[in-house]
Design an enzyme around this catalytic site. Structure first.
Site, PDB file in Angstrom:
ATOM      1  N   TRP A 102       0.812  -1.226   0.000  1.00 18.47           N
ATOM      2  CA  TRP A 102       0.000   0.000   0.000  1.00 18.47           C
ATOM      3  C   TRP A 102       0.838   1.265   0.000  1.00 18.47           C
ATOM      4  O   TRP A 102       0.524   2.250  -0.672  1.00 18.47           O
ATOM      5  CB  TRP A 102      -0.975   0.002   1.184  1.00 18.47           C
ATOM      6  CG  TRP A 102      -2.030  -1.042   1.023  1.00 18.47           C
ATOM      7  CD1 TRP A 102      -2.217  -2.140   1.800  1.00 18.47           C
ATOM      8  CD2 TRP A 102      -3.026  -1.105  -0.005  1.00 18.47           C
ATOM      9  NE1 TRP A 102      -3.262  -2.881   1.328  1.00 18.47           N
ATOM     10  CE2 TRP A 102      -3.774  -2.283   0.232  1.00 18.47           C
ATOM     11  CE3 TRP A 102      -3.352  -0.296  -1.092  1.00 18.47           C
ATOM     12  CZ2 TRP A 102      -4.839  -2.659  -0.595  1.00 18.47           C
ATOM     13  CZ3 TRP A 102      -4.419  -0.674  -1.907  1.00 18.47           C
ATOM     14  CH2 TRP A 102      -5.138  -1.829  -1.658  1.00 18.47           C
ATOM     15  N   ASP A 173      -1.619   5.947   7.160  1.00 14.68           N
ATOM     16  CA  ASP A 173      -2.632   5.099   6.543  1.00 14.68           C
ATOM     17  C   ASP A 173      -2.984   4.037   7.589  1.00 14.68           C
ATOM     18  O   ASP A 173      -2.229   3.111   7.818  1.00 14.68           O
ATOM     19  CB  ASP A 173      -2.053   4.464   5.271  1.00 14.68           C
ATOM     20  CG  ASP A 173      -2.990   3.434   4.645  1.00 14.68           C
ATOM     21  OD1 ASP A 173      -4.033   3.132   5.247  1.00 14.68           O
ATOM     22  OD2 ASP A 173      -2.652   2.926   3.560  1.00 14.68           O
ATOM     23  N   LYS A 197     -12.570  -2.019   6.591  1.00 17.82           N
ATOM     24  CA  LYS A 197     -11.926  -3.032   7.427  1.00 17.82           C
ATOM     25  C   LYS A 197     -12.483  -3.012   8.857  1.00 17.82           C
ATOM     26  O   LYS A 197     -12.964  -4.017   9.330  1.00 17.82           O
ATOM     27  CB  LYS A 197     -10.417  -2.860   7.439  1.00 17.82           C
ATOM     28  CG  LYS A 197      -9.754  -3.494   6.213  1.00 17.82           C
ATOM     29  CD  LYS A 197      -9.246  -2.519   5.208  1.00 17.82           C
ATOM     30  CE  LYS A 197      -8.816  -3.163   3.917  1.00 17.82           C
ATOM     31  NZ  LYS A 197      -7.902  -2.340   3.157  1.00 17.82           N
TER      32      LYS A 197
HETATM   33  C1  PLP Z   1      -7.346  -1.719   2.123  1.00 19.97           C
HETATM   34  C2  PLP Z   1      -6.223  -0.779   2.263  1.00 19.97           C
HETATM   35  C3  PLP Z   1      -6.038   0.308   1.384  1.00 19.97           C
HETATM   36  C4  PLP Z   1      -6.861   0.558   0.157  1.00 19.97           C
HETATM   37  O1  PLP Z   1      -8.158   0.808   0.294  1.00 19.97           O
HETATM   38  P1  PLP Z   1      -9.044   1.190  -0.970  1.00 19.97           P
HETATM   39  O2  PLP Z   1     -10.355   1.438  -0.338  1.00 19.97           O
HETATM   40  O3  PLP Z   1      -9.058   0.023  -1.903  1.00 19.97           O
HETATM   41  O4  PLP Z   1      -8.452   2.386  -1.582  1.00 19.97           O
HETATM   42  C5  PLP Z   1      -4.988   1.155   1.618  1.00 19.97           C
HETATM   43  N1  PLP Z   1      -4.158   0.973   2.655  1.00 19.97           N
HETATM   44  C6  PLP Z   1      -4.280  -0.064   3.499  1.00 19.97           C
HETATM   45  C7  PLP Z   1      -3.312  -0.226   4.615  1.00 19.97           C
HETATM   46  C8  PLP Z   1      -5.320  -0.972   3.319  1.00 19.97           C
HETATM   47  O5  PLP Z   1      -5.449  -1.993   4.172  1.00 19.97           O
END
Ligand code: PLP
Length: 361
Positions: A102, A173, A197
């Site tokens: 990511w 993030d 999540k």
């Molecule tokens: C799932 C995830 C993303 C991406 O999410 P999107 O909704 O597909 O843009 C980015 N960073 C992390 C750490 C993730 O787990």
């Protein structure tokens, strides 16, 4: 088919109680005679829902008043671009930790706006994949912020605490471990997390940002919907907000408070992770590719000693109601995502299945 134990990395399992409540209220929300999905956002009823949702999140994460909470459209990937767009002027720089999947995407987006200083965040050790010790990082002091991923979802590598560097100037993030444990908000300039999540349905992203940073933001060339200060000024309602996502988040936050908040959920999360890692470590058939100190309590990656058995493992797991255990396509193997909504019973059922599978093959 009964409701299974869902180990999906995202969109991920939601608490069953939350889905049942949403189901109950779907046709007639709060006695309003229609669904919250069908309800005007510029109404006292919806504004109250939004206020309550924010208040619950503030309580759960102990968010100080000088931080703003935004419920934004779109996903974490939008934030990959929005952060540099708002924070960086031409000639500015920022530090990014490079950690597997990511963060590489975040770096790529940031590089469209400024020259980015990249520090390697992961390394292979004898024990497996690990976070590079902070004492070895070389950061650019002139950087406006340090961006990192608190939990790397794909490979299951997690920071145990915030980095020491760039205190107050961390950008995180936090998609896959927000609300899984207490955090020290004051260490951060901005936190973002896609909802799918640990918060609710996909399509919404929660942003927590320190308000005094708005003054320095470079918003004159940024589209309105991507400007943090403008979104904050309009309390996430510059346009129609992701109202159904906000509603489901409100139910999840209520559920979390009923569980005893993030301190209690952290204990439960640690217990679940320990149960699974102990089972993996006790076996020679299963293997964790991650060094012990860096292991995630949210995403547990593991491999079978014979990858030819992967598809049989997945098929039999699914027959037992153990869903979505396939690892990420870039990594292979298995991955059990055990976010807040996964019960201890779900993890125990997985562990029992793994032992039984190993015994039979
Ligand atoms: C799932 C995830 C993303 C991406 O999410 P999107 O909704 O597909 O843009 C980015 N960073 C992390 C750490 C993730 O787990």
């Amino acid at each position: 088919m009964n409701r299974g134990f869902n180990f999906s990395a995202g969109p991920a399992a939601m608490p069953t109680e939350v889905l049942e409540r949403a189901q109950e209220e779907l046709l007639n929300w709060n006695g309003n005679g229609c669904s919250v999905m069908e309800f005007g956002h510029r109404t006292p009823e919806f504004e109250q829902l939004l206020d309550q949702t924010e208040a619950d999140l503030r309580k759960l994460l102990n968010i100080p008043n000088h931080y703003r909470v935004l419920f934004m459209h779109g996903s974490a990937s939008h934030q990959f671009a929005m952060v540099p767009m708002n924070f960086l002027a031409p000639g500015d720089t920022a530090n990014y930790l490079e950690q597997a999947h990511w963060s590489k995407k975040a770096i790529k987006e940031a590089q469209n706006f400024a020259k980015i200083h990249v520090q390697r965040g992961f390394q292979q050790t004898d024990e497996g994949l690990a976070i590079v010790p902070e004492s070895e990082w070389q950061l650019d002091d002139a950087g406006k912020y340090l961006h990192f991923t608190s939990n790397e979802t794909i490979v299951g590598v997690q920071f145990k605490t915030e980095p020491e560097a760039f205190a107050g100037k961390l950008v995180c993030d936090m998609c896959s471990d927000i609300l899984s444990r207490p955090i020290d908000i004051e260490k951060y300039a901005l936190i973002y997390a896609g909802a799918q999540k640990n918060i609710g349905p996909s399509g919404m992203t929660v942003v927590i940002v320190r308000e005094d940073l708005f003054e320095q933001m470079q918003t004159h060339r940024v589209p309105s919907l991507f400007q943090y200060p403008l979104m904050a000024q309009h309390k996430s309602m510059y346009n129609t907000p992701p109202s159904f996502g906000i509603y489901l988040a409100s139910l999840v936050f209520e559920w979390l408070l009923e569980q005893g908040g993030v301190e209690a959920i952290e204990k439960a999360n640690q217990q679940k992770a320990q149960l699974l890692y102990d089972a993996i470590d006790a076996s020679i058939f299963y293997h964790s590719p991650v060094a012990k100190d860096s292991r995630s309590i949210m995403n547990v990656a593991f491999t079978l000693s014979n990858p030819e058995l992967d598809s049989m493992f997945l098929k039999q797991a699914k027959e037992q109601g153990l869903l979505a255990l396939k690892g990420h396509r870039d990594f292979g193997g298995m991955r059990a995502s055990i976010y807040n909504a996964m019960s201890l019973q779900g993890v125990q059922t997985l562990v029992d299945f793994m032992r039984e599978f190993e015994r039979k093959v």
